[in-house]
Motif scaffolding. Structure first.
Motif, PDB file in Angstrom:
ATOM      1  N   ARG A   1       0.829  -1.193   0.000  1.00  0.00           N
ATOM      2  CA  ARG A   1       0.000   0.000   0.000  1.00  0.00           C
ATOM      3  C   ARG A   1       0.865   1.244   0.000  1.00  0.00           C
ATOM      4  NH1 ARG A   1      -5.158   0.441   2.065  1.00  0.00           N
ATOM      5  NH2 ARG A   1      -5.140   2.635   1.603  1.00  0.00           N
ATOM      6  N   LEU A   2       0.467   2.234  -0.761  1.00  0.00           N
ATOM      7  CA  LEU A   2       1.151   3.532  -0.743  1.00  0.00           C
ATOM      8  C   LEU A   2       0.152   4.560  -0.229  1.00  0.00           C
ATOM      9  CD1 LEU A   2       3.034   3.399  -4.170  1.00  0.00           C
ATOM     10  CD2 LEU A   2       3.975   3.005  -1.894  1.00  0.00           C
ATOM     11  N   LYS A   3       0.216   4.844   1.070  1.00  0.00           N
ATOM     12  CA  LYS A   3      -0.758   5.749   1.682  1.00  0.00           C
ATOM     13  C   LYS A   3      -0.315   7.197   1.545  1.00  0.00           C
ATOM     14  CE  LYS A   3      -1.891   2.269   5.138  1.00  0.00           C
ATOM     15  NZ  LYS A   3      -1.914   1.955   6.585  1.00  0.00           N
ATOM     16  N   VAL A   4      -1.244   7.996   1.128  1.00  0.00           N
ATOM     17  CA  VAL A   4      -0.935   9.404   0.905  1.00  0.00           C
ATOM     18  C   VAL A   4      -0.451  10.087   2.184  1.00  0.00           C
ATOM     19  CG1 VAL A   4      -1.913  11.635   0.243  1.00  0.00           C
ATOM     20  CG2 VAL A   4      -2.469   9.592  -1.074  1.00  0.00           C
ATOM     21  N   PRO A   5      -1.130   9.956   3.311  1.00  0.00           N
ATOM     22  CA  PRO A   5      -0.656  10.652   4.515  1.00  0.00           C
ATOM     23  C   PRO A   5       0.780  10.282   4.895  1.00  0.00           C
ATOM     24  CG  PRO A   5      -2.862   9.807   4.855  1.00  0.00           C
ATOM     25  CD  PRO A   5      -2.396   9.238   3.562  1.00  0.00           C
ATOM     26  N   THR A   6       1.105   9.001   4.795  1.00  0.00           N
ATOM     27  CA  THR A   6       2.471   8.566   5.117  1.00  0.00           C
ATOM     28  C   THR A   6       3.494   9.215   4.196  1.00  0.00           C
ATOM     29  OG1 THR A   6       1.553   6.423   5.753  1.00  0.00           O
ATOM     30  CG2 THR A   6       3.928   6.554   5.459  1.00  0.00           C
ATOM     31  N   LEU A   7       3.197   9.193   2.899  1.00  0.00           N
ATOM     32  CA  LEU A   7       4.122   9.785   1.940  1.00  0.00           C
ATOM     33  C   LEU A   7       4.242  11.288   2.152  1.00  0.00           C
ATOM     34  CD1 LEU A   7       2.993   7.743  -1.185  1.00  0.00           C
ATOM     35  CD2 LEU A   7       5.224   7.625  -0.085  1.00  0.00           C
ATOM     36  N   CYS A   8       3.139  11.922   2.533  1.00  0.00           N
ATOM     37  CA  CYS A   8       3.174  13.365   2.784  1.00  0.00           C
ATOM     38  C   CYS A   8       4.175  13.691   3.884  1.00  0.00           C
ATOM     39  CB  CYS A   8       1.787  13.870   3.201  1.00  0.00           C
ATOM     40  SG  CYS A   8       0.615  13.966   1.857  1.00  0.00           S
ATOM     41  N   ILE A   9       4.103  12.954   4.980  1.00  0.00           N
ATOM     42  CA  ILE A   9       5.015  13.188   6.095  1.00  0.00           C
ATOM     43  C   ILE A   9       6.441  12.871   5.678  1.00  0.00           C
ATOM     44  CG2 ILE A   9       5.632  12.438   8.417  1.00  0.00           C
ATOM     45  CD1 ILE A   9       2.613  11.821   8.818  1.00  0.00           C
ATOM     46  N   ASP A  10       6.597  11.710   5.053  1.00  0.00           N
ATOM     47  CA  ASP A  10       7.922  11.240   4.677  1.00  0.00           C
ATOM     48  C   ASP A  10       8.623  12.210   3.735  1.00  0.00           C
ATOM     49  OD1 ASP A  10      10.134   9.700   4.370  1.00  0.00           O
ATOM     50  OD2 ASP A  10       9.179   8.149   3.159  1.00  0.00           O
ATOM     51  N   LEU A  11       7.882  12.762   2.784  1.00  0.00           N
ATOM     52  CA  LEU A  11       8.497  13.596   1.757  1.00  0.00           C
ATOM     53  C   LEU A  11       8.273  15.082   2.008  1.00  0.00           C
ATOM     54  CD1 LEU A  11       7.452  11.364  -1.263  1.00  0.00           C
ATOM     55  CD2 LEU A  11       9.638  11.405  -0.075  1.00  0.00           C
TER      56      LEU A  11
ATOM     57  N   GLU B   1      -0.678  13.515  -7.492  1.00  0.00           N
ATOM     58  CA  GLU B   1      -0.324  13.662  -8.902  1.00  0.00           C
ATOM     59  C   GLU B   1       0.802  12.714  -9.284  1.00  0.00           C
ATOM     60  OE1 GLU B   1       0.334  17.721 -10.054  1.00  0.00           O
ATOM     61  OE2 GLU B   1      -1.464  18.360  -8.996  1.00  0.00           O
ATOM     62  N   ALA B   2       1.764  12.577  -8.394  1.00  0.00           N
ATOM     63  CA  ALA B   2       2.875  11.652  -8.668  1.00  0.00           C
ATOM     64  C   ALA B   2       2.354  10.228  -8.808  1.00  0.00           C
ATOM     65  CB  ALA B   2       3.908  11.739  -7.559  1.00  0.00           C
ATOM     66  N   LEU B   3       1.427   9.846  -7.949  1.00  0.00           N
ATOM     67  CA  LEU B   3       0.880   8.494  -8.008  1.00  0.00           C
ATOM     68  C   LEU B   3       0.125   8.268  -9.320  1.00  0.00           C
ATOM     69  CD1 LEU B   3      -0.303   8.049  -4.311  1.00  0.00           C
ATOM     70  CD2 LEU B   3       1.626   6.929  -5.442  1.00  0.00           C
ATOM     71  N   GLN B   4      -0.597   9.277  -9.760  1.00  0.00           N
ATOM     72  CA  GLN B   4      -1.297   9.158 -11.041  1.00  0.00           C
ATOM     73  C   GLN B   4      -0.304   8.950 -12.179  1.00  0.00           C
ATOM     74  OE1 GLN B   4      -4.431   8.940 -11.731  1.00  0.00           O
ATOM     75  NE2 GLN B   4      -5.448   9.592  -9.861  1.00  0.00           N
TER      76      GLN B   4
ATOM     77  N   VAL C   1       2.259   1.535 -10.569  1.00  0.00           N
ATOM     78  CA  VAL C   1       1.341   1.715  -9.455  1.00  0.00           C
ATOM     79  C   VAL C   1      -0.075   1.470  -9.948  1.00  0.00           C
ATOM     80  CG1 VAL C   1       0.264   3.600  -8.137  1.00  0.00           C
ATOM     81  CG2 VAL C   1       2.728   3.250  -7.999  1.00  0.00           C
ATOM     82  N   VAL C   2      -0.905   0.962  -9.073  1.00  0.00           N
ATOM     83  CA  VAL C   2      -2.318   0.770  -9.399  1.00  0.00           C
ATOM     84  C   VAL C   2      -3.142   1.595  -8.428  1.00  0.00           C
ATOM     85  CG1 VAL C   2      -4.207  -0.875  -9.535  1.00  0.00           C
ATOM     86  CG2 VAL C   2      -1.924  -1.550 -10.256  1.00  0.00           C
ATOM     87  N   ILE C   3      -4.077   2.357  -8.938  1.00  0.00           N
ATOM     88  CA  ILE C   3      -4.927   3.174  -8.081  1.00  0.00           C
ATOM     89  C   ILE C   3      -6.366   2.695  -8.219  1.00  0.00           C
ATOM     90  CG2 ILE C   3      -5.770   5.484  -7.580  1.00  0.00           C
ATOM     91  CD1 ILE C   3      -3.203   6.600  -8.761  1.00  0.00           C
ATOM     92  N   ALA C   4      -6.987   2.358  -7.100  1.00  0.00           N
ATOM     93  CA  ALA C   4      -8.390   1.958  -7.099  1.00  0.00           C
ATOM     94  C   ALA C   4      -9.205   3.109  -6.521  1.00  0.00           C
ATOM     95  CB  ALA C   4      -8.580   0.688  -6.279  1.00  0.00           C
ATOM     96  N   PRO C   5     -10.283   3.483  -7.187  1.00  0.00           N
ATOM     97  CA  PRO C   5     -11.086   4.619  -6.725  1.00  0.00           C
ATOM     98  C   PRO C   5     -11.541   4.435  -5.279  1.00  0.00           C
ATOM     99  CG  PRO C   5     -11.778   3.937  -8.904  1.00  0.00           C
ATOM    100  CD  PRO C   5     -10.789   2.920  -8.430  1.00  0.00           C
TER     101      PRO C   5
ATOM    102  N   ARG D   1       2.230  -1.871  -8.077  1.00  0.00           N
ATOM    103  CA  ARG D   1       1.558  -2.840  -8.943  1.00  0.00           C
ATOM    104  C   ARG D   1       1.906  -4.275  -8.549  1.00  0.00           C
ATOM    105  NH1 ARG D   1       0.155  -4.262 -15.097  1.00  0.00           N
ATOM    106  NH2 ARG D   1       1.783  -2.842 -15.825  1.00  0.00           N
ATOM    107  N   PRO D   2       0.911  -5.056  -8.218  1.00  0.00           N
ATOM    108  CA  PRO D   2       1.159  -6.465  -7.880  1.00  0.00           C
ATOM    109  C   PRO D   2       1.581  -7.214  -9.144  1.00  0.00           C
ATOM    110  CG  PRO D   2      -1.038  -5.754  -7.179  1.00  0.00           C
ATOM    111  CD  PRO D   2      -0.508  -4.725  -8.120  1.00  0.00           C
TER     112      PRO D   2
END
Lengths: 241, 241
Positions: B37-47, B56-59, B67-71, B78-79
């Motif tokens: 999982r790539l969680k936005v809040p975690t990445l926000c803090i980390d970066l 936008e980067a994930l898109q 990467v796969v994004i599910a609505p 990506r698995p």
DNA sequence: AAGTGGTCTAGACCACCTT
DNA sequence: AGGTGGTCTAGACCACTTA
């Protein structure tokens, strides 16, 4: 509790997906032509959303190859020149040869029947001059060939290229006699697959691609007056990484 | 007037590009493994950025296939299962055969020299057991083959697949004797190109891909059992070769 | 030196979980 | 119900381009 924002429950899907679908459709339909600027504020007003979903949609479309985003300069519909057309059709030829060859190996009789059925519908659409249906049936024909191969990854690549070329076709059209030739080429592909002749199927598919490429380049070189957008500037082709 | 926000002039590039580059590097390096999982809040803090550049980067990375994004469910690396590996290597084999065959036709003597030089560096890196340099030189070898063809579009597709497979290699590694075999396969490709033998170059490149595919599947020892998702496919595409 | 438009932050909303 | 995290809006900042 009253919602502060929109009371409409128009949330069937996420917003950025709907925005991406809309812009993609407009590029393929020729509403947004290659090279055209896609300004975020304009799209925000037009689609009644704020900038974030629009920007995410544009990033996604860049990933699909339909849009180019330059840092601090914004998004444009991917400009298409003769070189790109040749490169894309070179890849398409390779993939379509693979699809057709694989189909000659593993297609079931039912699948071949289905190919023929789609081919007949395409024939009808051409006779009636139904351009959208023509494009749709042609798309179905080649999609089915891709699906038969069982390789989704290859089909994804092929579909992206197809979207780009559909945008080109919408802008420049076909030459007068291309349509009847297409039918003959499809029949040759079907014939080779039915005969389980792998080499012939590969060759027929590759030739189909090459001729389509030649046709689109001829059509595009009929100088379309430069549209009233901004100056051509330089081609940027900001290839990521 | 004092800036409300950061006064640091750390704006060499846009933020979303740096975020995308960072995440891409981490996926390729194996820090983020397939399925994670790539969680936005975690990445926000980390970066140290807010959600918008991260999203936008994930898109963008989804567009690149990493990467796969599910609505409404978020992003995951990506698995990768055996089916995807086979599909990717099937496409790779087709493209690499094209690259090698084209190189046999049009490569200059200087380009062939360069290929050999890279090959020697790869040999050295393998002898020293320098894994990152090994991966980098291998990447250069195949990139140069792609560049010689002059088809940027094909090269882009190939590069995306390469990134995915590098992530797999970082997770599972090579089998013990794969490295020395790779060297021999590269030499065969170079030999065929030098001899201007198109068919032999195509065949050598395709075999190189097929063996690499077999190796990675063995290393991952993946069982392509259908996961908890639905299983729509009825006919399995006959295990190629 | 404005203005236009791209970029980023903060915070509100809301969908999908767990308990 | 509550929490976590995905999504979206409003507005501020800032880069680039006009005149």
């Amino acid at each position: 509790m009253g919602s502060v924002l929109l009371d409409e429950f128009a949330h069937s899907d996420t917003s950025y997906r709907r925005v991406a679908d809309t812009i993609r459709d407009r590029i393929i339909a020729g509403t947004y032509t290659p090279g055209m600027r896609l300004k975020v504020p304009t799209l925000c007003i037009d689609l009644a959303v704020s900038s974030n979903p629009v920007r995410e949609a544009l990033q996604q479309l860049q990933g699909e190859g339909l849009v180019v985003i330059a840092p601090n300069k914004g998004a444009t519909v991917r400009p298409i020149d003769a070189r790109l057309i040749r490169e894309i059709y070179e890849v398409n030829g390779i993939l379509d040869a693979f699809f057709a060859g694989r189909a000659a190996q593993i297609a079931t009789d039912e699948q071949i029947m289905e190919l023929i059925a789609i081919h007949r519908k395409l024939e009808q659409a051409m006779l009636k001059g139904d351009v959208p249906k023509r494009a749709d049936n042609n798309h179905q024909f080649h999609s089915l060939l891709g699906e038969i191969s069982g390789n989704r990854e290859a089909l994804t690549v092929r579909l992206r290229h197809r979207n780009l070329m559909r945008a080109m076709r919408m802008k420049y059209g076909f030459s007068a006699d291309r349509e009847s030739i297409v039918l003959g080429e499809h029949e040759e592909i079907i014939s080779a697959i039915s005969a389980r002749d792998v080499a012939r199927a590969e060759y027929a598919a590759k030739m189909h691609c090459l001729r389509s490429c030649d046709d689109i380049i001829i059509q595009a070189s009929i100088e379309p007056r430069p549209s009233a957008t901004q100056q051509p500037a330089k081609r940027l082709t900001a290839t990521s990484n």
